[in-house]
Each structure stands twice: as C-alpha cells, then as structure tokens.
Design an enzyme around this catalytic site. Structure first.
Site, mmCIF file in Angstrom:
data_model
loop_
_atom_site.group_PDB
_atom_site.id
_atom_site.type_symbol
_atom_site.label_atom_id
_atom_site.label_comp_id
_atom_site.label_asym_id
_atom_site.label_seq_id
_atom_site.Cartn_x
_atom_site.Cartn_y
_atom_site.Cartn_z
ATOM 1 N N LYS A 68 0.783 -1.239 0.074
ATOM 2 C CA LYS A 68 -0.155 0.100 0.034
ATOM 3 C C LYS A 68 0.935 1.355 0.095
ATOM 4 C CE LYS A 68 -4.121 -2.144 1.960
ATOM 5 N NZ LYS A 68 -5.017 -2.224 2.924
ATOM 6 N N ASP A 113 -9.588 2.589 1.906
ATOM 7 C CA ASP A 113 -9.811 2.131 3.650
ATOM 8 C C ASP A 113 -10.243 3.235 4.411
ATOM 9 O OD1 ASP A 113 -8.503 -0.430 3.047
ATOM 10 O OD2 ASP A 113 -6.669 0.255 3.211
HETATM 11 P P1 ATR Z 1 -0.359 -3.574 6.260
HETATM 12 O O1 ATR Z 1 -0.160 -2.963 4.892
HETATM 13 O O2 ATR Z 1 -1.294 -4.525 6.053
HETATM 14 O O3 ATR Z 1 -0.557 -2.724 7.237
HETATM 15 P P2 ATR Z 1 2.461 -3.806 6.855
HETATM 16 O O4 ATR Z 1 2.697 -2.466 6.721
HETATM 17 O O5 ATR Z 1 3.466 -4.857 6.847
HETATM 18 O O6 ATR Z 1 0.999 -4.533 6.328
HETATM 19 O O7 ATR Z 1 1.863 -3.675 8.663
HETATM 20 C C1 ATR Z 1 1.672 -4.740 9.431
HETATM 21 C C2 ATR Z 1 1.215 -4.237 10.778
HETATM 22 O O8 ATR Z 1 0.867 -5.470 11.509
HETATM 23 C C3 ATR Z 1 2.362 -3.644 11.632
HETATM 24 O O9 ATR Z 1 1.810 -2.423 12.358
HETATM 25 C C4 ATR Z 1 3.242 -4.501 12.244
HETATM 26 O O10 ATR Z 1 3.787 -4.139 13.251
HETATM 27 P P3 ATR Z 1 5.245 -3.657 13.088
HETATM 28 O O11 ATR Z 1 5.303 -2.594 12.571
HETATM 29 O O12 ATR Z 1 6.230 -3.617 14.429
HETATM 30 O O13 ATR Z 1 5.853 -4.727 12.092
HETATM 31 C C5 ATR Z 1 2.245 -5.519 12.826
HETATM 32 N N1 ATR Z 1 2.395 -6.848 12.948
HETATM 33 C C6 ATR Z 1 2.733 -7.907 12.056
HETATM 34 N N2 ATR Z 1 3.077 -9.039 12.926
HETATM 35 C C7 ATR Z 1 2.774 -8.792 14.006
HETATM 36 C C8 ATR Z 1 3.176 -9.477 15.317
HETATM 37 N N3 ATR Z 1 3.434 -10.988 15.264
HETATM 38 N N4 ATR Z 1 2.723 -8.919 16.359
HETATM 39 C C9 ATR Z 1 2.546 -7.713 16.530
HETATM 40 N N5 ATR Z 1 2.349 -6.540 15.550
HETATM 41 C C10 ATR Z 1 2.547 -7.395 14.270
#
Ligand code: ATR
Length: 288
Positions: A68, A113
């Site tokens: 995105k 969104d």
């Molecule tokens: P999207 O476009 O769907 O938001 P992204 O930019 O990769 O995808 O973001 C994923 C989100 O989920 C982030 O806030 C990520 O936290 P981090 O910034 O710390 O990476 C969060 N996220 C993903 N896996 C996680 C986990 N196991 N525990 C906590 N937060 C997680």
C-alpha cells in the site's frame, strides 16, 4: 460466453487467502457485466515490474499487504486523500489519447480504506467524533484508518509492536492535519485500553494461518469496549472471540473488506455496488 471486456485484480504477498476475487466476480455476475477479477502474487521487489508490465494491462487493481505504501511512487496521479494518507489500495488505469494520436497508459492511486472505516462504524451506529479510539498497528492498513479517524475528530491513540513506526505515523498525521494523537507503549497499553471506547486491530495478527494469536493480552479487555478487527480470515479472530466472551460488542473485518471493495468499484465503474452480494460472497467462500 461474452468476451471479457474489463480486467481487474488484487496484488499482495501472500495473496492466496484473499477473498477479493470472489467478492468482485460475484458483483460482475449479478450485474451481468463481462468483467473479470483475479489474484496476483507480487513479491515486494517485483512491484515496479508488475505495475509497469502485467498490471498496466488491467483496468484497475487493489493492493494489500505489503504494497500500500510502496505503490505511491509508481502512480501518474494520486488522489488527494491517498496522498494525505500516504497509502494506495486502489489503482485506476486508463488509456489517454495524446495530441500525436498515440495513446499512453495512465494510473491513478486512491485509498478506499479510510471511507470504508467510516461506513463500517456508521453501520454499527458509531460516530467517531469524540470517541476514544485505540488503534493497534502502524502499517499500510493502519494509515488510512488513522488519518480518517483523526480527521473525523476521534480522540485517537496508537500502539504498535515497533514503537518507532507508530511514533513516525503520529508525527506525520500531526504535521499534515494538525491533529494530536497519543503514542502508547507497552507500559501504558493496559491502562489505555481501560480508558478506550473502541479498539481497532490494524495489524495482521490473528490472520490465517496463525489463528491462535492475538495482538494484546486477553485480560486487558473489558466489557465496555467495542472491539473491531480488520482481519477477516477467519471472520471470528481470536481477538474477537475473546472480546465476545468478555461481553464486548465486536465488529469483524468483513465490513471493511466489502466497503473498501465497493468504493473501488465506484471509482472504476461509477456503479452503486450490491453490498449484500459482496458480503455474502465473502462469507460463503470463507466458510468453504
Ligand atoms: P499492512 O499494509 O497490512 O498494514 P504492514 O505495513 O506490513 O502491512 O504492517 C503490518 C502491521 O502489523 C504492523 O503494524 C506490524 O507491526 P510492526 O510495525 O512492528 O512490524 C504489525 N504486526 C505484524 N505481525 C505482528 C506481530 N506478530 N505482533 C505484533 N504486530 C505485528
């Protein structure tokens, strides 16, 4: 069979479990439109290649994790709201006639969104203004929702596993909109949830196949909290299940998926999409 006249799709990595194709193809079928919609698995390092290659042959596409934010730089035009948010989840593509008679392909990026979030809250009788909202996550999906809630006058806080990312998003929203957002760290998380009206999970935690994970400890939840998840696969995430057991009102991720898709269809085709058909297609296929 009539020849397919317009082609759409969704890109993501991974993309296998996306319900978007079922949802959009159900609309095309119901409205008798000879259009198609399919999934494209595009790795982050292949995004440019896709947008300027296979993607440019489509009439439009949606984008999900993790594209995105990265998509912005490949657009010829960006809608004002998508630019403000800094994330694109819907791309419209068309051919423009030039003065010399040649055609060029144009791509415009949108973010649907943000509007979807407001529609879902409205469907659930919730007005964001003055509402104490805690948003979990600071990625591409969180952006649209965070900007929209800030602009709608919510009293917003953000918690993210990587605190620095939340800090950056908060700074950006402040500089672009003047809205103040509270940064929540691990120490303050429990207390903040205790003081919130609405909790929205914008992380990917709990998504298939890791369905037993949840983004916060279960004992932080309280019955006065409304809990919303943007994860829709499974429909009832561990977070929502636990919240229900605590007596919370819950809002699943299907509404967000349906409304962001409906807004994309308005942008691409100027039609008023059959929302219930979209919802039904998603739920039926998730059950399947
Ligand atoms: P999207 O476009 O769907 O938001 P992204 O930019 O990769 O995808 O973001 C994923 C989100 O989920 C982030 O806030 C990520 O936290 P981090 O910034 O710390 O990476 C969060 N996220 C993903 N896996 C996680 C986990 N196991 N525990 C906590 N937060 C997680």
């Amino acid at each position: 069979m009539a020849e397919v006249q317009k082609r759409f799709g969704v890109i993501g990595y991974p993309i296998k479990h996306s319900m978007s194709a079922f949802m959009h193809n159900a609309v095309f079928k119901e409205l008798g439109l000879p259009y198609s919609y399919k999934k494209f698995e595009v790795a982050p390092e292949k995004l440019g290649e896709f947008v300027n290659g296979e993607g440019a042959k489509l009439d439009g596409f949606n984008a999900t994790i993790p594209h995105k934010v990265a998509l912005l730089k490949y657009m010829d035009e960006i809608d004002d709201l998508a630019r403000l948010i800094g994330a694109v989840n819907t791309v419209k593509i068309w051919h423009e006639k030039m003065e010399d008679g040649n055609e060029r392909i144009r791509k415009k990026g949108f973010n649907t969104d943000a509007i979807a979030c407001i529609r879902v809250l409205k469907e659930n009788g919730i007005d964001a203004k003055g509402l104490r909202v805690l948003l979990l996550g600071a990625g591409g999906a969180a952006r649209g929702i965070a900007f929209q809630l800030a602009l709608s006058g919510a009293d917003l806080s953000i918690y993210n596993r990587t605190k620095e990312r939340a800090e950056e998003l908060i700074k950006e929203i402040k500089s672009k909109t003047g809205k103040e957002i509270k940064l929540i760290d691990d120490e303050k998380l429990k207390e903040e949830i205790g003081n919130s009206d609405l909790l929205i999970n914008c992380t990917s935690v709990g998504m298939h196949p890791k369905v037993d994970e949840m983004p916060i400890p279960a004992d932080y939840l309280h019955e006065k909290l409304v809990v919303m998840d943007i994860v829709y696969n499974p429909v009832k995430t561990k977070l929502l299940k636990t919240a229900e057991e605590k007596g919370c009102k819950t809002i699943d991720g299907v509404g967000m998926l349906v409304h962001q898709g409906a807004e994309a269809l308005r942008i691409w085709l100027g039609i008023e999409p059959p929302i219930e058909t979209m919802r039904k297609a998603v739920i039926e296929n998730l059950r399947g």
